[in-house]
Design a protein around this motif. Structure first.
Motif, mmCIF file in Angstrom:
data_model
loop_
_atom_site.group_PDB
_atom_site.id
_atom_site.type_symbol
_atom_site.label_atom_id
_atom_site.label_comp_id
_atom_site.label_asym_id
_atom_site.label_seq_id
_atom_site.Cartn_x
_atom_site.Cartn_y
_atom_site.Cartn_z
ATOM 1 N N MET A 1 0.838 -1.209 0.000
ATOM 2 C CA MET A 1 0.000 0.000 0.000
ATOM 3 C C MET A 1 0.865 1.249 0.000
ATOM 4 O O MET A 1 0.603 2.211 -0.743
ATOM 5 N N LEU A 2 1.933 1.252 0.828
ATOM 6 C CA LEU A 2 2.800 2.426 0.884
ATOM 7 C C LEU A 2 3.508 2.655 -0.449
ATOM 8 O O LEU A 2 3.594 3.794 -0.944
ATOM 9 N N VAL A 3 4.007 1.584 -1.048
ATOM 10 C CA VAL A 3 4.703 1.722 -2.343
ATOM 11 C C VAL A 3 3.741 2.216 -3.419
ATOM 12 O O VAL A 3 4.083 3.102 -4.231
ATOM 13 N N VAL A 4 2.549 1.705 -3.457
ATOM 14 C CA VAL A 4 1.571 2.133 -4.463
ATOM 15 C C VAL A 4 1.221 3.601 -4.286
ATOM 16 O O VAL A 4 1.127 4.382 -5.257
ATOM 17 N N LEU A 5 1.032 4.050 -3.047
ATOM 18 C CA LEU A 5 0.719 5.453 -2.804
ATOM 19 C C LEU A 5 1.877 6.360 -3.218
ATOM 20 O O LEU A 5 1.667 7.430 -3.802
ATOM 21 N N CYS A 6 3.113 5.935 -2.929
ATOM 22 C CA CYS A 6 4.261 6.753 -3.320
ATOM 23 C C CYS A 6 4.406 6.832 -4.835
ATOM 24 O O CYS A 6 4.710 7.905 -5.395
ATOM 25 N N LEU A 7 4.202 5.725 -5.526
ATOM 26 C CA LEU A 7 4.268 5.743 -6.982
ATOM 27 C C LEU A 7 3.169 6.636 -7.572
ATOM 28 O O LEU A 7 3.396 7.389 -8.543
ATOM 29 N N GLY A 8 2.003 6.559 -7.012
ATOM 30 C CA GLY A 8 0.929 7.425 -7.490
ATOM 31 C C GLY A 8 1.243 8.889 -7.266
ATOM 32 O O GLY A 8 0.948 9.748 -8.124
ATOM 33 N N PHE A 9 1.861 9.204 -6.111
ATOM 34 C CA PHE A 9 2.234 10.595 -5.841
ATOM 35 C C PHE A 9 3.299 11.083 -6.825
ATOM 36 O O PHE A 9 3.277 12.226 -7.283
ATOM 37 N N CYS A 10 4.260 10.202 -7.169
ATOM 38 C CA CYS A 10 5.285 10.564 -8.154
ATOM 39 C C CYS A 10 4.668 10.839 -9.525
ATOM 40 O O CYS A 10 5.080 11.773 -10.243
ATOM 41 N N LEU A 11 3.706 10.020 -9.918
ATOM 42 C CA LEU A 11 3.044 10.242 -11.216
ATOM 43 C C LEU A 11 2.306 11.560 -11.241
ATOM 44 O O LEU A 11 2.292 12.269 -12.265
ATOM 45 N N VAL A 12 1.696 11.933 -10.131
ATOM 46 C CA VAL A 12 0.976 13.212 -10.082
ATOM 47 C C VAL A 12 1.953 14.375 -10.217
ATOM 48 O O VAL A 12 1.719 15.348 -10.950
ATOM 49 N N LEU A 13 3.088 14.275 -9.480
ATOM 50 C CA LEU A 13 4.086 15.344 -9.567
ATOM 51 C C LEU A 13 4.680 15.432 -10.964
ATOM 52 O O LEU A 13 4.946 16.527 -11.495
ATOM 53 N N PHE A 14 4.929 14.287 -11.589
ATOM 54 C CA PHE A 14 5.476 14.290 -12.948
ATOM 55 C C PHE A 14 4.468 14.871 -13.945
ATOM 56 O O PHE A 14 4.838 15.538 -14.916
ATOM 57 N N ALA A 15 3.179 14.655 -13.738
ATOM 58 C CA ALA A 15 2.143 15.170 -14.647
ATOM 59 C C ALA A 15 2.052 16.680 -14.594
ATOM 60 O O ALA A 15 1.792 17.343 -15.617
ATOM 61 N N VAL A 16 2.290 17.247 -13.433
ATOM 62 C CA VAL A 16 2.199 18.705 -13.309
ATOM 63 C C VAL A 16 3.514 19.378 -13.661
ATOM 64 O O VAL A 16 3.626 20.614 -13.622
ATOM 65 N N GLY A 17 4.577 18.587 -13.981
ATOM 66 C CA GLY A 17 5.820 19.151 -14.482
ATOM 67 C C GLY A 17 6.839 19.507 -13.427
ATOM 68 O O GLY A 17 7.692 20.357 -13.689
ATOM 69 N N THR A 18 6.810 18.909 -12.254
ATOM 70 C CA THR A 18 7.805 19.191 -11.203
ATOM 71 C C THR A 18 8.757 18.018 -11.130
ATOM 72 O O THR A 18 8.625 17.121 -10.308
ATOM 73 N N GLU A 19 9.765 18.024 -12.059
ATOM 74 C CA GLU A 19 10.708 16.905 -12.108
ATOM 75 C C GLU A 19 11.573 16.827 -10.854
ATOM 76 O O GLU A 19 11.939 15.746 -10.402
ATOM 77 N N SER A 20 11.936 17.951 -10.272
ATOM 78 C CA SER A 20 12.774 17.922 -9.065
ATOM 79 C C SER A 20 12.047 17.285 -7.885
ATOM 80 O O SER A 20 12.629 16.540 -7.100
ATOM 81 N N SER A 21 10.778 17.545 -7.790
ATOM 82 C CA SER A 21 9.996 16.917 -6.717
ATOM 83 C C SER A 21 9.893 15.411 -6.925
ATOM 84 O O SER A 21 9.947 14.624 -5.984
ATOM 85 N N VAL A 22 9.757 15.018 -8.210
ATOM 86 C CA VAL A 22 9.705 13.590 -8.501
ATOM 87 C C VAL A 22 11.007 12.920 -8.109
ATOM 88 O O VAL A 22 11.035 11.825 -7.528
ATOM 89 N N LEU A 23 12.130 13.557 -8.395
ATOM 90 C CA LEU A 23 13.429 12.989 -8.031
ATOM 91 C C LEU A 23 13.579 12.875 -6.509
ATOM 92 O O LEU A 23 14.089 11.879 -6.001
ATOM 93 N N PHE A 24 13.097 13.884 -5.803
ATOM 94 C CA PHE A 24 13.190 13.847 -4.337
ATOM 95 C C PHE A 24 12.356 12.702 -3.763
ATOM 96 O O PHE A 24 12.812 11.937 -2.911
ATOM 97 N N VAL A 25 11.125 12.587 -4.256
ATOM 98 C CA VAL A 25 10.262 11.517 -3.755
ATOM 99 C C VAL A 25 10.829 10.146 -4.114
ATOM 100 O O VAL A 25 10.779 9.190 -3.321
ATOM 101 N N ALA A 26 11.413 10.034 -5.330
ATOM 102 C CA ALA A 26 12.005 8.756 -5.719
ATOM 103 C C ALA A 26 13.185 8.396 -4.821
ATOM 104 O O ALA A 26 13.373 7.224 -4.456
ATOM 105 N N CYS A 27 13.983 9.386 -4.444
ATOM 106 C CA CYS A 27 15.114 9.112 -3.528
ATOM 107 C C CYS A 27 14.609 8.667 -2.156
ATOM 108 O O CYS A 27 15.157 7.737 -1.544
ATOM 109 N N VAL A 28 13.575 9.349 -1.666
ATOM 110 C CA VAL A 28 13.010 8.954 -0.360
ATOM 111 C C VAL A 28 12.451 7.542 -0.419
ATOM 112 O O VAL A 28 12.661 6.719 0.471
#
Length: 419
Positions: A1-28
């Motif tokens: 559940m935690l992994v799925v929620l994090c992946l979904g959050f990364c997709l949302v950030l990538f859709a709105v165009g915040t690549e740096s936020s996606v990289l940060f979330v991926a590192c976490v």
């Protein structure tokens, strides 16, 4: 559940165009996955477990404490640890699991205790010990098993036999030493009166002075041979066999100080002991290991009993009586030096009255005694096994010249049978 929620959050950030936020979330997220994978393996390095039982022999109503110890070499923090102990009944294979959830974190040693109570009669073995640990989120787990050589024996609860078993009735004398004794045959030891003692052993002068019944000890009090046979079938009730084992335990315990040899038979299992050179706990362990059986024992039992030449007392405990058993008991009674007693442990809805072979048993000189389970359960207390001698009496030393009891401390040694 935690992994799925994090992946979904990364997709949302990538859709709105915040690549740096996606990289940060991926590192976490990668750090969390790395921690989840490493924690069970580093935290469980050098794990060892140990168990210590406070009482290895106990009665069914007693409680024993088990102390457990868990150790490890690593200092990596463990957020949680689950310990499982599996106790297995050696006769039935029934398993009892004890689980403990602990939070060791940086500790390298954890000590805990848990009680074991309400165990049925039998011998138990600590089959295995398991330790499971993981990360905060339960993504990764590691489980280790350990073998242990730890045993636990639950003795049967001794039920008192019918009181008439220890009284004289015609040819079937009591299970006590009989006959006239000279003064040289008695020791200067006096003890309290217990059920089954003959009246001619009471020391009336010491009784009058102490205010309670005192009996004399014979120089050689072990003179009887007791053969005890238990019907191995389980009967109509599920616990009828347990009741017969408890009756056998009560009879053997009460007669232990008076017998030179005790032999017990249950199906194909048999035990022969000399009370002078053994402890009653050996008989209790044998009784604890008994299990019901249904075939292949009658002929061996009959040949073995009839071939035994020493005279003594033979007791058969059963919950059902048929003509085949009556014939076997009559054959055993052919040895005139042996008294035979049939203890009928009644089950609900069954009775021994008005059966055709009851008169035949009594005519052959076989005593028939009836017991009721509910009465014994209410009146008989619990046997608490201890180490030491096998008799439990308040002994008082008598003056060799006058026979008067001397003053001194009253000590009780060995086992006790509470009523």
């Amino acid at each position: 559940m935690l992994v799925v929620l994090c992946l979904g959050f990364c997709l949302v950030l990538f859709a709105v165009g915040t690549e740096s936020s996606v990289l940060f979330v991926a590192c976490v997220l990668g750090g969390l996955l790395f921690y989840s994978a490493v924690t069970p393996w580093l935290g469980m390095a050098g794990t060892s477990m140990r168990r210590v039982v406070s009482k290895e022999c106990l009665s069914p109503c007693e409680t024993t404490e088990v102390q457990g110890e868990w150790r490890r070499h690593s200092r990596w923090p463990l957020p949680w640890l689950e310990l499982v102990d599996c106790w297995v009944h050696q006769g039935t294979g029934e398993m009892r699991q004890i689980r403990r959830l602990l939070f060791p974190w940086f500790r390298s040693r954890v000590v805990f205790t848990y009680p074991l109570q309400g165990l049925p009669r039998g011998i138990y073995r600590l089959e295995k010990m398991e330790a499971a640990a993981g990360d905060w989120f339960g993504l990764m787990q590691r489980r280790r098993s350990f073998r242990a050589e730890q045993w636990l024996t639950v003795y049967p609860s001794p039920f008192a036999a019918p009181h008439s078993l220890y009284s004289s009735s015609g040819e079937n004398e009591a299970l006590t030493v009989k006959g006239y004794r000279s003064e040289e045959d008695w020791t200067p030891q006096l003890r309290g009166y217990v059920d089954g003692d003959s009246y001619n052993r009471i020391h009336w002068k010491a009784t009058a002075k102490s205010g309670e019944l005192k009996v004399r000890e014979l120089a050689e009090s072990r003179s009887e041979v007791l053969e005890l046979c238990i019907d191995p079938s389980n009967g109509l009730e599920g616990d009828s066999f347990e009741w017969r084992v408890s009756l056998a335990a009560g009879i053997s315990f009460q007669q232990w100080p008076r017998c030179s040899r005790i032999r017990m038979v249950c199906g194909q299992a048999s035990l022969q002991l000399e009370p002078a050179a053994a402890d009653w706990s050996q008989a209790a362990r044998w009784l604890a290991a008994l299990q019901p059986s249904y075939s292949g024992w009658e002929d061996q039992w009959l040949q073995s009993i009839c071939a035994s030449s020493p005279p003594g007392h033979f007791i058969y405990i059963c919950s059902t009586v048929d003509e085949l058993l009556v014939r076997r008991l009559k054959l055993v009674r052919l040895n005139r030096g042996r008294t035979v007693t049939l203890i009928y442990a009644e089950e609900p809805g069954r009775t021994l009255l008005n059966i055709p072979w009851l008169d035949g048993l009594q005519a052959a000189g076989i005593r028939v005694l009836r017991t009721q389970k509910q009465r014994h359960r209410e009146e008989v207390g619990t046997y608490v096994p201890r180490t030491g001698s096998t008799t439990a009496t308040d002994r008082t030393t008598a003056d060799p010249t006058t026979g008067d009891p001397t003053t001194g401390d009253r000590t009780t040694t060995g086992t006790s049978f509470g009523a």
